[in-house]
Design an enzyme around this catalytic site. Structure first.
Site, PDB file in Angstrom:
ATOM      1  N   GLU A   1       0.823  -1.219   0.000  1.00  0.00           N
ATOM      2  CA  GLU A   1       0.000   0.000   0.000  1.00  0.00           C
ATOM      3  C   GLU A   1       0.855   1.267   0.000  1.00  0.00           C
ATOM      4  O   GLU A   1       0.348   2.355   0.277  1.00  0.00           O
ATOM      5  CB  GLU A   1      -0.950  -0.008   1.204  1.00  0.00           C
ATOM      6  CG  GLU A   1      -2.051  -1.047   1.072  1.00  0.00           C
ATOM      7  CD  GLU A   1      -3.104  -0.924   2.168  1.00  0.00           C
ATOM      8  OE1 GLU A   1      -4.127  -0.266   1.941  1.00  0.00           O
ATOM      9  OE2 GLU A   1      -2.892  -1.490   3.244  1.00  0.00           O
TER      10      GLU A   1
ATOM     11  N   HIS B   1      -6.589  -0.044  10.492  1.00  0.00           N
ATOM     12  CA  HIS B   1      -8.008  -0.403  10.395  1.00  0.00           C
ATOM     13  C   HIS B   1      -8.669  -0.366  11.768  1.00  0.00           C
ATOM     14  O   HIS B   1      -9.170  -1.389  12.247  1.00  0.00           O
ATOM     15  CB  HIS B   1      -8.160  -1.818   9.808  1.00  0.00           C
ATOM     16  CG  HIS B   1      -7.353  -2.069   8.572  1.00  0.00           C
ATOM     17  ND1 HIS B   1      -6.782  -3.289   8.281  1.00  0.00           N
ATOM     18  CD2 HIS B   1      -7.002  -1.255   7.546  1.00  0.00           C
ATOM     19  CE1 HIS B   1      -6.128  -3.219   7.136  1.00  0.00           C
ATOM     20  NE2 HIS B   1      -6.231  -1.990   6.670  1.00  0.00           N
TER      21      HIS B   1
HETATM   22 ZN   LIG Z   1      -5.332  -1.334   4.732  1.00  0.00          ZN
END
Ligand SMILES: [Zn+2]
Length: 344
Positions: free
Chosen positions: A150, A171
């Site tokens: 990411e 998260h």
């Molecule tokens: Zn993520």
């Protein structure tokens, strides 16, 4: 009572040549005092590396020679930043803001290079030697483990927002709940949230794709904490990586608190627009962006689509009663119509 130590006092101790390790054991450090100690440690680490002719991190770029990049990557200055990445990763994991190998963190390390966390490693158990050095296109420049999948999102934030020195993605469940519902947390309720976080929502795209990064980067001019729809949260800081992480703690505590407020069964009380305006002045003085800077007071506190207590304040609809029968309803209507016709 414990002694409270401020950043100014830390700086005075350092200026006198004293050692901050000798502070009283029960001393309470303000967040900026902790920053001052960390900055001093980083400066000392960087000067320790100067003897090996490593250029300071900020002078480096993706155009630097491979030897220079390797020397920096193995320097004491880089080690201090790698340790910060591990420390923040551990805190993310301990607070259950990450799951499996989820979450990733990056620190700007030069004009267009960044140190970042690796892929496929739990953020709770990273070691400094797991960290990676990448250019702003996501190409890996140093490190044995592969960089996070990411990373593009972090780099697109840094490219778009020159003030971003560090980024943090995770998260956290309560905040992610709002991201899944596509709802911005309501405002005007708790000072810390108003002063330190500026939240927006980016639409869902596949994690790790340039499209996802662009949708987030489009928002970082005026927001430092982005809810990623159906995914999680990413934040950036103009101070340091711990400050980027603090946005997560502040947002997550806020979302949790307002969900508890929603269960109390009374509409939430909110601060006045004048009270919010005072907080926004502090926010502005701290250099934290917010799309509400410069708005009139009357535009500040009445534009949320969801508030705790709103749902419970809506009366139940009569047609939701048990035993509703369309046929009986039609018969009653026909009889009523007949009676009304006879009365004319
Ligand atoms: Zn993520």
């Amino acid at each position: 009572m414990s002694t409270i130590i401020t950043a100014k006092e830390v700086e005075e101790i350092i200026a006198r040549g004293g050692d901050v390790k000798n502070l009283p054991a029960d001393a309470l450090l303000t967040p900026s005092a902790k920053d001052a100690i960390r900055d001093f440690a980083n400066r000392r680490a960087a000067s320790g590396a100067a003897g090996t002719s490593v250029p300071p991190g900020q002078a480096l770029s993706s155009k630097s020679s491979k030897a220079e990049l390797e020397a920096y990557f193995n320097s004491a200055a880089a080690l201090a930043l790698k340790e910060q990445l591990c420390d923040i990763g551990r805190r993310l994991w301990q607070r259950e803001y990450v799951d499996g190998n989820g979450g990733n963190i990056a620190i700007r390390a030069g004009a267009d290079i960044a140190l970042c966390t690796p892929t496929l490693v739990s953020k709770g158990f990273m070691k400094p030697e797991d960290m990676c050095l990448v250019d702003f296109e996501g190409n890996q420049l140093a490190g044995t483990k592969r960089r996070t999948s990411e990373i593009l999102m972090h780099l697109q934030i840094m490219k778009q927002q020159p003030k971003a020195v560090a980024t943090c993605h995770c998260h956290p469940p309560y905040s992610t709940g709002f991201a899944v519902a596509g709802v911005l947390p309501p405002t005007c309720m708790i000072p810390e949230f108003e002063v330190f976080a500026s939240v927006a929502i980016a639409p869902y795209r596949t994690p790790g794709t340039p499209e996802m990064g662009k949708l987030v980067a489009d928002l970082v001019d005026k927001h430092n904490t982005i809810l990623m729809a159906n995914h999680g949260v990413v934040s950036w800081s103009h101070n340091n990586v711990e400050d980027a992480y603090f946005k997560m703690e502040i947002l997550e505590a806020y979302c949790r608190t307002i969900l508890v407020t929603a269960q109390v069964g009374k509409p939430a009380k909110t601060m006045t627009a004048t009270q919010l305006q005072d907080l926004l002045k502090i926010k502005h003085s701290l250099g934290i962006p917010d799309p509400r800077h410069g708005l009139k007071e009357c535009e500040l506190c009445d534009n949320d689509e969801w508030r705790p207590g709103v749902q419970s304040a809506v009366p139940a609809k009569p047609d939701a009663t048990i035993g509703y029968d369309a046929e009986a309803e039609a018969a009653v209507k026909a009889i009523t119509d007949q009676i009304l016709a006879q009365m004319k």
